[in-house]
Structure formats: C-alpha cells, structure tokens
Design a protein around this motif. Structure first.
Motif, mmCIF file in Angstrom:
data_model
loop_
_atom_site.group_PDB
_atom_site.id
_atom_site.type_symbol
_atom_site.label_atom_id
_atom_site.label_comp_id
_atom_site.label_asym_id
_atom_site.label_seq_id
_atom_site.Cartn_x
_atom_site.Cartn_y
_atom_site.Cartn_z
ATOM 1 N N LEU A 70 0.928 -1.246 0.117
ATOM 2 C CA LEU A 70 0.084 0.102 0.063
ATOM 3 C C LEU A 70 0.944 1.229 -0.067
ATOM 4 N N ILE A 71 0.714 2.249 -0.809
ATOM 5 C CA ILE A 71 1.423 3.264 -1.017
ATOM 6 C C ILE A 71 0.897 4.657 -0.658
ATOM 7 N N GLN A 72 1.199 5.609 0.009
ATOM 8 C CA GLN A 72 0.751 6.817 0.527
ATOM 9 C C GLN A 72 0.832 7.526 -0.944
ATOM 10 N N ALA A 73 0.050 8.735 -1.010
ATOM 11 C CA ALA A 73 -0.130 9.726 -2.056
ATOM 12 C C ALA A 73 1.314 10.324 -2.488
ATOM 13 N N GLY A 74 2.335 10.501 -1.515
ATOM 14 C CA GLY A 74 3.470 10.971 -1.517
ATOM 15 C C GLY A 74 4.508 10.006 -2.232
ATOM 16 N N GLY A 75 4.287 8.819 -2.399
ATOM 17 C CA GLY A 75 4.986 7.783 -3.100
ATOM 18 C C GLY A 75 5.765 7.015 -1.841
ATOM 19 N N PHE A 76 5.334 6.930 -0.724
ATOM 20 C CA PHE A 76 5.960 6.028 0.052
ATOM 21 C C PHE A 76 4.998 4.861 0.586
ATOM 22 N N ALA A 77 5.611 3.602 0.227
ATOM 23 C CA ALA A 77 4.952 2.325 0.708
ATOM 24 C C ALA A 77 4.913 2.467 2.302
ATOM 25 N N PHE A 78 3.789 1.953 2.674
ATOM 26 C CA PHE A 78 3.742 2.073 4.415
ATOM 27 C C PHE A 78 3.176 0.546 4.763
ATOM 28 N N GLU A 79 3.091 -0.151 3.887
ATOM 29 C CA GLU A 79 2.380 -1.629 4.556
ATOM 30 C C GLU A 79 2.572 -2.734 3.280
ATOM 31 N N ARG A 80 2.829 -3.937 3.815
ATOM 32 C CA ARG A 80 3.002 -4.820 2.722
ATOM 33 C C ARG A 80 1.799 -5.856 3.282
ATOM 34 N N LEU A 81 1.128 -6.341 2.235
ATOM 35 C CA LEU A 81 -0.289 -6.966 2.159
ATOM 36 C C LEU A 81 -0.010 -8.469 1.795
ATOM 37 N N GLU A 82 -0.564 -9.581 2.290
ATOM 38 C CA GLU A 82 -0.416 -10.808 1.819
ATOM 39 C C GLU A 82 -1.501 -10.766 0.560
ATOM 40 N N ALA A 83 -0.668 -11.578 -0.568
ATOM 41 C CA ALA A 83 -1.048 -11.587 -1.851
ATOM 42 C C ALA A 83 -2.550 -11.799 -1.828
ATOM 43 N N GLU A 84 -3.186 -12.878 -1.188
ATOM 44 C CA GLU A 84 -4.678 -13.299 -1.469
ATOM 45 C C GLU A 84 -5.383 -11.913 -1.002
ATOM 46 N N GLN A 85 -5.150 -11.144 0.037
ATOM 47 C CA GLN A 85 -5.727 -9.898 0.493
ATOM 48 C C GLN A 85 -5.762 -9.014 -0.504
ATOM 49 N N ALA A 86 -4.382 -8.876 -1.186
ATOM 50 C CA ALA A 86 -4.330 -7.767 -2.175
ATOM 51 C C ALA A 86 -5.163 -8.097 -3.561
ATOM 52 N N LYS A 87 -5.209 -9.433 -3.706
ATOM 53 C CA LYS A 87 -6.107 -9.803 -4.958
ATOM 54 C C LYS A 87 -7.466 -9.396 -4.793
ATOM 55 N N GLU A 88 -7.861 -9.843 -3.466
ATOM 56 C CA GLU A 88 -9.332 -9.616 -3.326
ATOM 57 C C GLU A 88 -9.418 -8.246 -3.379
ATOM 58 N N ALA A 89 -8.780 -7.253 -2.699
ATOM 59 C CA ALA A 89 -9.089 -5.927 -2.842
ATOM 60 C C ALA A 89 -9.055 -5.443 -4.292
ATOM 61 N N LEU A 90 -8.032 -5.884 -5.061
ATOM 62 C CA LEU A 90 -7.968 -5.263 -6.488
ATOM 63 C C LEU A 90 -9.262 -5.777 -7.338
ATOM 64 N N GLU A 91 -9.825 -6.995 -7.061
ATOM 65 C CA GLU A 91 -10.922 -7.424 -7.736
ATOM 66 C C GLU A 91 -11.884 -6.508 -7.549
#
Length: 84
Positions: free
Chosen positions: A44-65
């Motif tokens: 997950l990336i803030q508007a300023g271009g800083f990544a602030f959290e790493r997600l599990e792949a399954e969680q990320a794919k569900e959110a993107l869908e």
C-alpha cells in the motif's frame, strides 16, 4: 479519507521499488517499511510515494478485484441513473 490500491512489486532497488497497479508503473520509497520487500509482494502506497504496508497476496488480489468491479460500475452510465 485516503484509498490505497495494492501495488505489486516488479523490481526492488536500493531503498525503493518499482510497482505496478492497474497497468501503471511507479517508483516508490521503501523507507517507511521495517520488513524486507521482494518482487511479487503487494504494497500500500501513500499519495507522496511512500510504501507504508505490505499485504498478503490473497488480501491484495481480493481488494484489486473489488476495486475493478467498482470502477466498472462507475463507467456504466446506467449505474448513475442516466438514460442509455
């Protein structure tokens, strides 16, 4: 409120990474993350271009869908109550 779309890491550099989200490539800073980041991870990336959290792949794919479905609804004029 801020909404961050999960971005997949395609390259890791010294202190930064190249990420992809919905076809867009972006270089982001990894300075706020305490954990290691590898190609294939989702961030997950803030508007300023800083990544602030790493997600599990399954969680990320569900959110993107879900985001993809919501964007498709937004592009459908009937979803806004307009005549076709």
């Amino acid at each position: 409120m801020c909404l961050a779309a999960p971005s997949r890491v395609v390259e890791v550099r010294d202190g930064s990474a190249i990420t992809e989200c919905f076809g867009q490539l972006r270089e982001v800073s990894l300075l706020l993350l305490a954990e290691e980041v590898a190609v294939g991870d989702y961030l997950l990336i803030q508007a300023g271009g800083f990544a602030f959290e790493r997600l599990e792949a399954e969680q990320a794919k569900e959110a993107l869908e879900l985001m993809d479905e919501l964007m498709a609804l937004g592009n459908d004029e009937r979803s806004w109550g307009h005549a076709a």
